[in-house]
Design a protein around this motif. Structure first.
Motif, PDB file in Angstrom:
ATOM      1  N   ALA A   1      12.440  -5.858  21.856  1.00 25.76           N
ATOM      2  CA  ALA A   1      13.677  -6.519  21.450  1.00 25.76           C
ATOM      3  C   ALA A   1      14.444  -7.002  22.678  1.00 25.76           C
ATOM      4  N   ARG A   2      14.466  -6.168  23.713  1.00 25.98           N
ATOM      5  CA  ARG A   2      15.146  -6.559  24.949  1.00 25.98           C
ATOM      6  C   ARG A   2      14.426  -7.733  25.596  1.00 25.98           C
ATOM      7  N   GLY A   3      13.093  -7.719  25.553  1.00 25.75           N
ATOM      8  CA  GLY A   3      12.304  -8.796  26.153  1.00 25.75           C
ATOM      9  C   GLY A   3      12.506 -10.117  25.449  1.00 25.75           C
ATOM     10  N   SER A   4      12.613 -10.101  24.121  1.00 25.12           N
ATOM     11  CA  SER A   4      12.782 -11.352  23.395  1.00 25.12           C
ATOM     12  C   SER A   4      14.190 -11.898  23.553  1.00 25.12           C
ATOM     13  N   ALA A   5      15.121 -11.074  24.013  1.00 23.80           N
ATOM     14  CA  ALA A   5      16.492 -11.520  24.212  1.00 23.80           C
ATOM     15  C   ALA A   5      16.768 -11.813  25.684  1.00 23.80           C
ATOM     16  N   SER A   6      15.738 -11.867  26.495  1.00 21.72           N
ATOM     17  CA  SER A   6      15.904 -12.173  27.912  1.00 21.72           C
ATOM     18  C   SER A   6      14.906 -13.255  28.304  1.00 21.72           C
ATOM     19  N   TRP A   7      14.997 -13.700  29.527  1.00 25.76           N
ATOM     20  CA  TRP A   7      14.136 -14.773  30.007  1.00 25.76           C
ATOM     21  C   TRP A   7      13.632 -14.421  31.390  1.00 25.76           C
ATOM     22  N   VAL A   8      12.549 -15.048  31.789  1.00 27.54           N
ATOM     23  CA  VAL A   8      12.020 -14.884  33.143  1.00 27.54           C
ATOM     24  C   VAL A   8      11.636 -16.252  33.678  1.00 27.54           C
ATOM     25  N   ILE A   9      11.744 -16.380  34.970  1.00 28.09           N
ATOM     26  CA  ILE A   9      11.264 -17.594  35.639  1.00 28.09           C
ATOM     27  C   ILE A   9      10.043 -17.203  36.438  1.00 28.09           C
ATOM     28  N   GLN A  10       8.957 -17.887  36.154  1.00 27.73           N
ATOM     29  CA  GLN A  10       7.730 -17.720  36.917  1.00 27.73           C
ATOM     30  C   GLN A  10       7.833 -18.737  38.053  1.00 27.73           C
ATOM     31  N   PRO A  11       7.922 -18.275  39.307  1.00 26.40           N
ATOM     32  CA  PRO A  11       8.166 -19.182  40.434  1.00 26.40           C
ATOM     33  C   PRO A  11       7.084 -20.252  40.614  1.00 26.40           C
ATOM     34  N   GLN A  12       7.477 -21.296  41.330  1.00 17.95           N
ATOM     35  CA  GLN A  12       6.529 -22.356  41.676  1.00 17.95           C
ATOM     36  C   GLN A  12       5.357 -21.759  42.421  1.00 17.95           C
ATOM     37  N   HIS A  13       4.200 -22.378  42.230  1.00 18.15           N
ATOM     38  CA  HIS A  13       3.020 -21.925  42.944  1.00 18.15           C
ATOM     39  C   HIS A  13       2.175 -23.155  43.243  1.00 18.15           C
ATOM     40  N   ALA A  14       1.929 -23.393  44.506  1.00 18.52           N
ATOM     41  CA  ALA A  14       1.144 -24.556  44.944  1.00 18.52           C
ATOM     42  C   ALA A  14       1.735 -25.816  44.324  1.00 18.52           C
ATOM     43  N   ASP A  15       0.950 -26.486  43.490  1.00 20.21           N
ATOM     44  CA  ASP A  15       1.433 -27.753  42.919  1.00 20.21           C
ATOM     45  C   ASP A  15       1.997 -27.573  41.502  1.00 20.21           C
TER      46      ASP A  15
ATOM     47  N   PRO B   1       4.953 -26.358  38.867  1.00 16.51           N
ATOM     48  CA  PRO B   1       6.405 -26.124  38.893  1.00 16.51           C
ATOM     49  C   PRO B   1       6.742 -24.702  38.428  1.00 16.51           C
ATOM     50  N   ALA B   2       7.975 -24.312  38.668  1.00 16.60           N
ATOM     51  CA  ALA B   2       8.460 -23.039  38.136  1.00 16.60           C
ATOM     52  C   ALA B   2       8.531 -23.176  36.609  1.00 16.60           C
ATOM     53  N   VAL B   3       8.309 -22.066  35.915  1.00 19.19           N
ATOM     54  CA  VAL B   3       8.276 -22.098  34.446  1.00 19.19           C
ATOM     55  C   VAL B   3       9.258 -21.080  33.887  1.00 19.19           C
ATOM     56  N   LEU B   4      10.089 -21.543  32.947  1.00 21.86           N
ATOM     57  CA  LEU B   4      11.008 -20.657  32.236  1.00 21.86           C
ATOM     58  C   LEU B   4      10.297 -20.139  30.986  1.00 21.86           C
ATOM     59  N   HIS B   5      10.271 -18.802  30.833  1.00 21.95           N
ATOM     60  CA  HIS B   5       9.635 -18.149  29.685  1.00 21.95           C
ATOM     61  C   HIS B   5      10.661 -17.243  29.010  1.00 21.95           C
ATOM     62  N   ARG B   6      10.404 -16.892  27.757  1.00 16.96           N
ATOM     63  CA  ARG B   6      11.124 -15.785  27.130  1.00 16.96           C
ATOM     64  C   ARG B   6      10.633 -14.518  27.819  1.00 16.96           C
ATOM     65  N   GLY B   7      11.449 -13.486  27.817  1.00 15.38           N
ATOM     66  CA  GLY B   7      11.106 -12.241  28.509  1.00 15.38           C
ATOM     67  C   GLY B   7       9.852 -11.566  28.004  1.00 15.38           C
ATOM     68  N   ASP B   8       9.489 -11.822  26.751  1.00 18.64           N
ATOM     69  CA  ASP B   8       8.320 -11.160  26.178  1.00 18.64           C
ATOM     70  C   ASP B   8       7.096 -12.068  26.090  1.00 18.64           C
ATOM     71  N   CYS B   9       7.130 -13.207  26.755  1.00 15.79           N
ATOM     72  CA  CYS B   9       6.014 -14.156  26.692  1.00 15.79           C
ATOM     73  C   CYS B   9       4.796 -13.607  27.443  1.00 15.79           C
ATOM     74  N   ALA B  10       3.668 -13.599  26.774  1.00 12.55           N
ATOM     75  CA  ALA B  10       2.436 -13.090  27.376  1.00 12.55           C
ATOM     76  C   ALA B  10       1.905 -14.022  28.459  1.00 12.55           C
ATOM     77  N   LEU B  11       2.346 -15.271  28.461  1.00 10.59           N
ATOM     78  CA  LEU B  11       1.864 -16.223  29.460  1.00 10.59           C
ATOM     79  C   LEU B  11       2.609 -16.116  30.787  1.00 10.59           C
TER      80      LEU B  11
END
Length: 107
Positions: free
Chosen positions: A44-58, A60-70
């Motif tokens: 529940a906490r994960g679905s109510a939060s977000w994470v940014i997966q930083p840029q890597h090589a070419d 871009p950075a990606v915004l995900h929900r906190g519980d995203c498996a990707l």
């Protein structure tokens, strides 16, 4: 008597053993229920939060929900306000699977 154990004593011993086993099973059920509740709170906490997966090589950075498996690798956890700001950044894209922008613009 030649050392034989009576049926009554055997059944008392069996009853004591079964009571012990039942206590062990009930304790295990309580442990599993507590773990399931904790996991539900984390989800529940994960679905109510977000994470940014930083840029890597070419990529871009990606915004995900906190519980995203990707959301893999090193991630930066952020709250609702920061996620709304991230939506406006040109170097951050949103995950097409978890769609973190859903509901952010509303609240």
């Amino acid at each position: 008597m030649s050392g034989d154990v009576s049926d009554l004593d055997k059944n008392r011993a069996l009853a004591a053993w079964l009571e012990y086993q039942l206590r062990q099973v009930k304790n295990r059920v309580r442990e599993l229920e507590a773990a399931a509740e904790q996991e539900a709170r984390v989800r529940a906490r994960g679905s109510a939060s977000w994470v940014i997966q930083p840029q890597h090589a070419d990529r871009p950075a990606v915004l995900h929900r906190g519980d995203c498996a990707l959301a893999t690798g090193k991630q930066v956890p952020i709250g609702r306000v920061e996620a709304r700001v991230a939506l406006g950044e040109s170097y951050i894209v949103t995950c097409e699977t978890c769609r973190p922008e859903t509901g952010l613009a509303d609240g």
